[in-house]
Design a protein around this motif. Structure first.
Motif, PDB file in Angstrom:
ATOM      1  N   PRO A 175      -0.751   1.492  -3.231  1.00 29.83           N
ATOM      2  CA  PRO A 175      -1.253   1.261  -4.592  1.00 29.83           C
ATOM      3  C   PRO A 175      -2.691   1.753  -4.722  1.00 29.83           C
ATOM      4  N   THR A 176      -3.097   2.013  -5.940  1.00 28.19           N
ATOM      5  CA  THR A 176      -4.484   2.431  -6.175  1.00 28.19           C
ATOM      6  C   THR A 176      -5.446   1.254  -6.126  1.00 28.19           C
ATOM      7  N   ALA A 177      -4.943   0.035  -6.206  1.00 26.61           N
ATOM      8  CA  ALA A 177      -5.799  -1.153  -6.130  1.00 26.61           C
ATOM      9  C   ALA A 177      -5.036  -2.266  -5.415  1.00 26.61           C
ATOM     10  N   PHE A 178      -5.717  -2.937  -4.490  1.00 29.51           N
ATOM     11  CA  PHE A 178      -5.125  -4.072  -3.790  1.00 29.51           C
ATOM     12  C   PHE A 178      -6.252  -4.918  -3.203  1.00 29.51           C
ATOM     13  N   GLY A 179      -5.935  -6.150  -2.852  1.00 29.61           N
ATOM     14  CA  GLY A 179      -6.940  -7.039  -2.281  1.00 29.61           C
ATOM     15  C   GLY A 179      -6.388  -8.428  -2.062  1.00 29.61           C
ATOM     16  N   GLY A 226      -4.502 -15.843  -1.935  1.00 23.84           N
ATOM     17  CA  GLY A 226      -3.627 -14.940  -2.682  1.00 23.84           C
ATOM     18  C   GLY A 226      -3.909 -13.499  -2.350  1.00 23.84           C
ATOM     19  N   ARG A 227      -2.902 -12.667  -2.510  1.00 27.78           N
ATOM     20  CA  ARG A 227      -3.051 -11.219  -2.356  1.00 27.78           C
ATOM     21  C   ARG A 227      -2.316 -10.538  -3.494  1.00 27.78           C
ATOM     22  N   GLY A 228      -2.795  -9.390  -3.873  1.00 33.33           N
ATOM     23  CA  GLY A 228      -2.174  -8.661  -4.969  1.00 33.33           C
ATOM     24  C   GLY A 228      -2.261  -7.169  -4.761  1.00 33.33           C
ATOM     25  N   TRP A 229      -1.382  -6.428  -5.446  1.00 32.85           N
ATOM     26  CA  TRP A 229      -1.356  -4.972  -5.335  1.00 32.85           C
ATOM     27  C   TRP A 229      -0.867  -4.381  -6.647  1.00 32.85           C
ATOM     28  N   GLY A 230      -1.222  -3.117  -6.858  1.00 37.87           N
ATOM     29  CA  GLY A 230      -0.848  -2.423  -8.079  1.00 37.87           C
ATOM     30  C   GLY A 230       0.451  -1.653  -7.943  1.00 37.87           C
ATOM     31  N   VAL A 231       0.673  -0.734  -8.869  1.00 44.67           N
ATOM     32  CA  VAL A 231       1.917   0.044  -8.923  1.00 44.67           C
ATOM     33  C   VAL A 231       1.982   1.012  -7.741  1.00 44.67           C
ATOM     34  N   MET A 232       3.167   1.148  -7.163  1.00 43.96           N
ATOM     35  CA  MET A 232       3.377   2.077  -6.044  1.00 43.96           C
ATOM     36  C   MET A 232       4.874   2.257  -5.826  1.00 43.96           C
ATOM     37  N   ASN A 233       5.217   3.255  -5.005  1.00 49.77           N
ATOM     38  CA  ASN A 233       6.579   3.416  -4.505  1.00 49.77           C
ATOM     39  C   ASN A 233       6.770   2.734  -3.155  1.00 49.77           C
ATOM     40  N   SER A 234       5.646   2.376  -2.509  1.00 52.29           N
ATOM     41  CA  SER A 234       5.642   1.734  -1.204  1.00 52.29           C
ATOM     42  C   SER A 234       6.253   2.662  -0.142  1.00 52.29           C
ATOM     43  N   ARG A 235       6.656   2.105   0.961  1.00 53.23           N
ATOM     44  CA  ARG A 235       7.387   2.814   2.011  1.00 53.23           C
ATOM     45  C   ARG A 235       8.716   2.126   2.241  1.00 53.23           C
ATOM     46  N   TRP A 236       9.679   2.914   2.667  1.00 48.89           N
ATOM     47  CA  TRP A 236      10.974   2.365   3.000  1.00 48.89           C
ATOM     48  C   TRP A 236      11.013   2.022   4.484  1.00 48.89           C
ATOM     49  N   PHE A 237      11.758   0.984   4.789  1.00 44.16           N
ATOM     50  CA  PHE A 237      11.943   0.569   6.178  1.00 44.16           C
ATOM     51  C   PHE A 237      13.159   1.270   6.750  1.00 44.16           C
ATOM     52  N   HIS A 238      12.983   1.882   7.933  1.00 47.61           N
ATOM     53  CA  HIS A 238      14.059   2.598   8.610  1.00 47.61           C
ATOM     54  C   HIS A 238      14.608   1.703   9.723  1.00 47.61           C
ATOM     55  N   PRO A 239      15.730   1.004   9.502  1.00 47.81           N
ATOM     56  CA  PRO A 239      16.205   0.014  10.470  1.00 47.81           C
ATOM     57  C   PRO A 239      16.465   0.545  11.874  1.00 47.81           C
ATOM     58  N   PRO A 240      17.023   1.754  12.057  1.00 44.14           N
ATOM     59  CA  PRO A 240      17.292   2.172  13.440  1.00 44.14           C
ATOM     60  C   PRO A 240      16.047   2.298  14.303  1.00 44.14           C
ATOM     61  N   THR A 241      14.925   2.716  13.737  1.00 44.70           N
ATOM     62  CA  THR A 241      13.722   2.958  14.533  1.00 44.70           C
ATOM     63  C   THR A 241      12.621   1.936  14.296  1.00 44.70           C
ATOM     64  N   GLY A 242      12.687   1.173  13.206  1.00 42.88           N
ATOM     65  CA  GLY A 242      11.615   0.254  12.883  1.00 42.88           C
ATOM     66  C   GLY A 242      10.417   0.916  12.249  1.00 42.88           C
ATOM     67  N   ARG A 243      10.492   2.211  11.935  1.00 41.54           N
ATOM     68  CA  ARG A 243       9.380   2.915  11.298  1.00 41.54           C
ATOM     69  C   ARG A 243       9.408   2.708   9.785  1.00 41.54           C
TER      70      ARG A 243
END
Length: 704
Positions: free
Chosen positions: A584-588, A610-627
């Motif tokens: 995200p462009t803003a988080f804290g 509390g924690r917060g974050w803005g708009v994003m696509n994030s990352r996807w979790f890859h179950p076979p490797t944990g990456r």
């Protein structure tokens, strides 16, 4: 090492530890001196010559100086890399893992998967989680195949506070951990227990004791430490359970005035589910929590890690003519990674056993105002019998580093230069840092130029799950240039800090996901590809932190920090755009609390965080490797009123209660989720954060 020898070596090590411990217990009193604080038992002046005899005094033969000698055990070398971000032991903190502690640092973002024991990703100052490298006692503790730091394998109760800073292996950021030193001379046993309403039970027990033991004449101390950790958690969803985790650790140290010998062993068994993410039921948003436990993809998938680290260390005057001791150590690692994939019409278990040998040597000296330290380290990994078709052979790495630190006027300067040679890459590294007090303001600046450490699966692939990088990696062109500048000051009850940071990564390598076949799912496809950008990735950001009475012993206090992040060339290519949207462009995060005393002996710290974050696509979790991998540019999200990830956040309520020597933890996590205020949320699609999770824990040191 043949597999048949490994159990024998473990048994041999156990017999050595038990034998030495029993021998120490049976040593006569004049050698062992029981359980007293014998390291300071000798008088301070036992080496001093007696006063000159007078003419009328009777001369008595002086045998005291030859019979007794002061014991000043050789201290461990000071940590060379990184800075401690907390003065509290990890075992005394409510966080359940090391990456959770790191996430509270300013400028940090956590890819939180929600479940206990899962491989969450820590992103410092806009860098990807795989650019963080983990070290344990100076040896690499990344996964040798996937390259990700294995935070989840470290037992917090047995560790000193983690340090963050330079990566001696030539990466962007290093996290340095070390076993507890256990300064008390009395025997001590420490217990750390955690449980929650969803089947979590976690116990860690550590014991340390020291005995005076004079071997071969000079005085010495035998220090024996061992620990056990076990965890299990049922998990919120099918396929998310931490099924088994067992960690056994033992260390034997013998210390004299000039020498230190250490032998340690750590054994870990880790089995956890690896489901493919939650799915929404018909007519219901995936954000609405709690979901049914069975609403997940591939609940029968799982990952298993079996690891053993045997380490020997020697410190002493190995180099003639130098006043400071030399520190040398070696480690043998056995690491087996199993992945069960039950997708499609097949049920396959991929097995990758890897063994590795590591050595390192460190020597410090002083030349005028310069404090110099040379550091040599090397590793060699070999793949055993595996059913992975593309994984075979050996991978090695050698690193040479020279560090110079000095004080120039009121400024502290540090320069670290290194050379790095691996089986696939070769590149230099340079890090410079300056700190200067300007009145009430403390200024700091740093710059790092290094390379990209590659992971095995990025170069060779991982069955059908990871497509390897095409072409050769010379390493010289894959440069990482990063810099920070900061200022901190204090006025009255307020602490204020501002840090600006930037990095430029040429030929940035990452794992990229393909769009899922099902348009209504946000789960990660099983196949990802290692790719690199055609032009550098450039990011800048700034973090501001504010504290009010944050060190107050009683009363209200508040702390918080926020970060703004921007990718300067997000439109340079599709890969640049996909990378830019992973954060995200803003988080804290912020914390408001009160410290007070109840019933005269319950020192309480009650706070809301509390924690917060803005708009994003994030990352996807890859179950076979944990990456954690880069999602598609137009990532398909569950149908919601917003149709995007963020802005969102979580709120936790915590209480830390000190009762004599024990510390009690009460945590109520994600209290706003599952209510009209917020139906639910997630940081990583589609692994919802469990709503309204209550956890209790206790840390209890006992002096025997």
């Amino acid at each position: 090492m043949p597999s048949a020898l490994r159990p024998a070596l473990r048994s041999l090590f156990g017999l050595v530890v038990v034998g030495v411990a029993l021998g120490a217990a049976l040593i006569p009193v004049q050698s062992a001196r029981a359980q007293t604080d014998s390291t300071d038992a000798a008088p301070q002046d036992t080496l001093r010559r007696p006063a000159a005899d007078t003419a009328t005094a009777r001369r008595v033969p002086d045998t005291t100086a030859t019979r007794q000698e002061s014991l000043r055990p050789l201290p461990d070398p000071a940590p060379l890399y990184g800075r401690v971000r907390s003065d509290s032991l990890p075992g005394r903190r409510p966080q359940v893992s090391v990456e959770m502690m790191l996430a509270e640092q300013p400028g940090s973002f956590l890819y939180d998967l929600g479940e206990y024991g899962w491989p969450h990703g820590w992103s410092p100052r806009g860098l990807a989680p795989h650019r963080v490298h983990l070290w344990s006692e100076g040896f690499p503790f990344d996964d040798p195949l996937t390259g990700r730091p294995r935070f989840e394998l470290l037992p917090p109760s047995f560790l000193d506070p983690p340090r963050t800073g330079l990566d001696p292996g030539g990466g962007a950021v290093g996290v340095h951990t070390a076993w507890r030193t256990y300064a008390p001379k009395r025997p001590i046993t420490e217990l750390r227990y955690r449980f929650d309403r969803d089947g979590l039970h976690a116990i860690e027990v550590g014991h340390s004791q020291k005995r005076r033991l004079d071997l071969f004449g000079p005085p010495g101390v035998l220090h024996l430490t061992f620990g056990y950790g076990g965890r299990k958690a049922d998990g919120i969803y099918d396929g998310s359970a931490l099924r088994t985790e067992r960690r056994i650790w033992g260390r034997l140290r013998y210390l004299t005035n000039d020498w230190t010998f250490e032998l340690s062993d750590r054994s870990t068994l880790y089995r956890i589910g690896a489901h493919g993410g939650a799915t929404q039921t018909s007519g219901r948003s995936i954000y609405a929590l709690p979901l049914s436990a069975s609403n997940v993809r591939r609940p029968d998938d799982r990952r298993k890690t079996t690891r053993n680290d045997l380490t020997v260390r020697l410190q002493g005057p190995l180099v003639p003519g130098l006043s400071r001791p030399t520190d040398v150590s070696a480690r043998w690692t056995s690491h087996t990674f199993d992945v069960r994939s039950a997708g499609g019409n097949t049920d396959t278990t991929w097995t990758a056993p890897v063994t590795g040998g590591h050595v390192q040597a460190r020597q410090s000296l002083r030349a005028g105002p310069h404090h110099l330290t040379a550091h040599l380290r090397g590793s060699l990994w070999r793949v055993g019998d595996t059913n992975l078709p593309s994984l075979n052979g050996r991978r090695g790495a050698a690193h040479v580093l020279l560090r110079d630190s000095l004080r120039l006027g009121r400024s502290d300067l540090m320069l670290n230069v290194g050379g790095h040679l691996t089986s696939q890459q070769r590149y230099p590294s340079v890090t410079a840092r300056v700190r200067h007090p300007a009145g009430p303001v403390r200024l700091s600046a740093s710059v790092t130029a290094t390379g990209q450490r590659s992971a095995w699966i990025e170069d060779d692939g991982f069955a059908s799950h990871v497509q390897p990088l095409s072409g050769e990696r010379g390493g010289v062109a894959d440069r990482v240039l990063a810099g920070t500048v900061g200022a901190r000051t204090q006025f009255g009850p307020f602490n204020v800090g501002v840090t600006g940071f930037a990095h430029r990564i040429r030929n940035a390598v990452d794992l990229y996901a393909a769009p899922p076949e099902e348009s209504d799912l946000t789960t990660l496809t099983d196949a990802v590809a290692a790719r690199r950008t055609s032009s550098p990735v450039q990011r800048v950001g700034a973090t501001a932190s504010l504290g009010w009475r944050e060190d107050a012993r009683r009363g209200l206090y508040a702390t918080g920090h926020g970060t703004l992040l921007q990718t300067l060339n997000a439109d340079a290519s599709r890969l640049h755009t996909r990378l830019a949207r992973t954060l995200p462009t803003a988080f804290g995060r912020a914390r408001l609390g009160a410290r007070f005393v109840l019933f005269n002996d319950l020192t309480t710290d009650l706070y809301v965080q509390g924690r917060g974050w803005g708009v994003m696509n994030s990352r996807w979790f890859h179950p076979p490797t944990g990456r954690l991998v880069v999602p598609p540019r137009t990532s398909s999200l569950p149908t919601t009123s917003r149709g995007r990830i963020g802005p969102s956040g979580t709120v936790d309520v915590r209480a830390e209660v000190q009762f004599r020597s024990a510390t009690l933890f009460f945590t109520f996590q994600n209290v706003q989720a599952g209510t009209q205020l917020q139906p639910g949320t997630f940081v990583t699609p589609v692994y919802p954060l469990p709503p309204q999770q209550f956890r209790f824990g206790v840390f209890w040191p006992i002096f025997n």
